[in-house]
Design an enzyme around this catalytic site. Structure first.
Site, PDB file in Angstrom:
ATOM      1  CB  ALA A 117      -0.936  -0.004   1.213  1.00  0.00           C
ATOM      2  N   GLY A 133      -1.820  -0.128  -4.897  1.00  0.00           N
ATOM      3  CA  GLY A 133      -2.166  -0.292  -3.490  1.00  0.00           C
ATOM      4  C   GLY A 133      -2.413   1.022  -2.790  1.00  0.00           C
ATOM      5  CB  SER A 146      -0.127  -9.821 -14.178  1.00  0.00           C
ATOM      6  OG  SER A 146       0.481  -9.432 -15.381  1.00  0.00           O
ATOM      7  CE1 TYR A 201       4.628 -10.005 -11.953  1.00  0.00           C
ATOM      8  CE2 TYR A 201       4.019  -9.986 -14.274  1.00  0.00           C
ATOM      9  CZ  TYR A 201       3.833  -9.526 -12.980  1.00  0.00           C
ATOM     10  OH  TYR A 201       2.859  -8.599 -12.714  1.00  0.00           O
TER      11      TYR A 201
END
Length: 310
Positions: free
Chosen positions: A22, A27, A150, A176
């Protein structure tokens, strides 16, 4: 789904929210928006200095004071320390867990516990946190676990026999992609088990398309490109990406919109899901493989040492 934006977010007064990662990007924006709508927002941040700055920025427009939670998703002991802190502060009542933090396309590195960094941070850390916070989520009504994945999950598969690339050749993009596919598979299995126990909690996911966050810039920086090439890459990235305020819409939709159901997947609606208002997103068929999802759940418990509560 009709065109949806922040103006459609219902009042969040009375809701308690924990957002990982965040301190910046998606975030931070999600924290700011939810705090403005009345939610009590807990900011999960690895870096104390950046977390304190993010706390100040969110507090500037919040209707309920936000709070900082020290949380490093690449360190299972940090997660084990953070979870009881969250449970104590919330009185075992957490309405929303937004698993937003992540690392992208890094060189081959390991977490504190020896797991491949992207799989360890993006998947294992969030899975462990979700499991450890389940009593607080089940202590709320209509709780949600929103995991940010993603478009890269379309790029490959998940090797449950070698998730940490001990035997396979490592490439940053391949790792990833695997970690982001793991996010969707975990969400699928989580929601299935929640339904089986008739828990008042759902698991859903979202992706931001191509959004100009620090994740992209940090990824380019870690590749140590020549300066001239780096400038071209950054320029092209800026032209192709959308603003964070738009990229955060799918996860905010998943977190707050009425009618969201278990295992829903939200993403941008335009240009092959790279930009625009949220809609139901398309999954790689591998993300709906129930046998792989179950096996991932099992190896996640083995690798984290956390006993699943479901």
């Amino acid at each position: 789904m009709t065109k949806w934006d922040e103006s459609a977010i219902p009042d969040q007064s009375g809701r308690t929210v924990l957002i990982t990662g965040a301190n910046s990007g998606l975030g931070l924006h999600s924290a700011r928006v939810l705090a403005e709508r009345g939610a009590r927002v807990l900011l999960g941040c690895r870096d104390s200095e950046r977390g304190t700055d993010a706390l100040r920025r969110v507090a500037a427009t919040a209707t309920t004071p936000p709070e900082l939670i020290r949380l490093d998703l690449a360190d299972l002991n940090s997660i084990r320390d953070a979870a009881p802190t969250v449970r104590e502060r919330t009185g075992d009542r957490l309405d929303l867990l937004m698993n937003n933090a992540g690392v992208m396309a890094t060189p081959h590195r390991s977490t504190v516990d020896g797991h491949e960094l992207q799989f360890g941070t993006n998947h294992l850390g969030h899975a462990a946190l979700t499991w450890l916070l389940m009593p607080a989520l089940r202590g709320s009504a209509n709780a949600r676990v929103v995991t940010t994945t993603s478009l890269a999950h379309h790029g490959g598969g998940l090797d449950t026999a070698d998730p940490n690339f001990r035997r396979r050749r490592y490439t940053p993009v391949r790792a990833y992609s695997q970690s982001k596919l793991a996010n969707l598979l975990f969400t699928r299995e989580l929601d299935s088990r929640l339904r089986a126990t008739e828990a008042d909690v759902i698991g859903v996911s979202a992706h931001p398309g191509l959004t100009a966050t620090e994740l992209l810039s940090n990824s380019a920086r870690q590749r140590r490109l020549p300066e001239a090439v780096d400038k071209v890459v950054r320029s092209a990235t800026g032209a192709l990406t959308q603003r964070v305020e738009i990229g955060a819409l799918p996860q905010l939709y998943a977190a707050t919109a009425p009618g969201v159901t278990g295992d829903d997947f939200s993403g941008p609606s335009r240009m092959a899901e790279t930009r625009g208002a949220p809609k139901r997103a398309r999954k790689n068929p591998a993300a709906e493989d129930d046998s792989t999802a179950k096996r991932l759940w099992e190896i996640t418990a083995e690798l984290t040492g956390v006993e699943p509560p479901l």
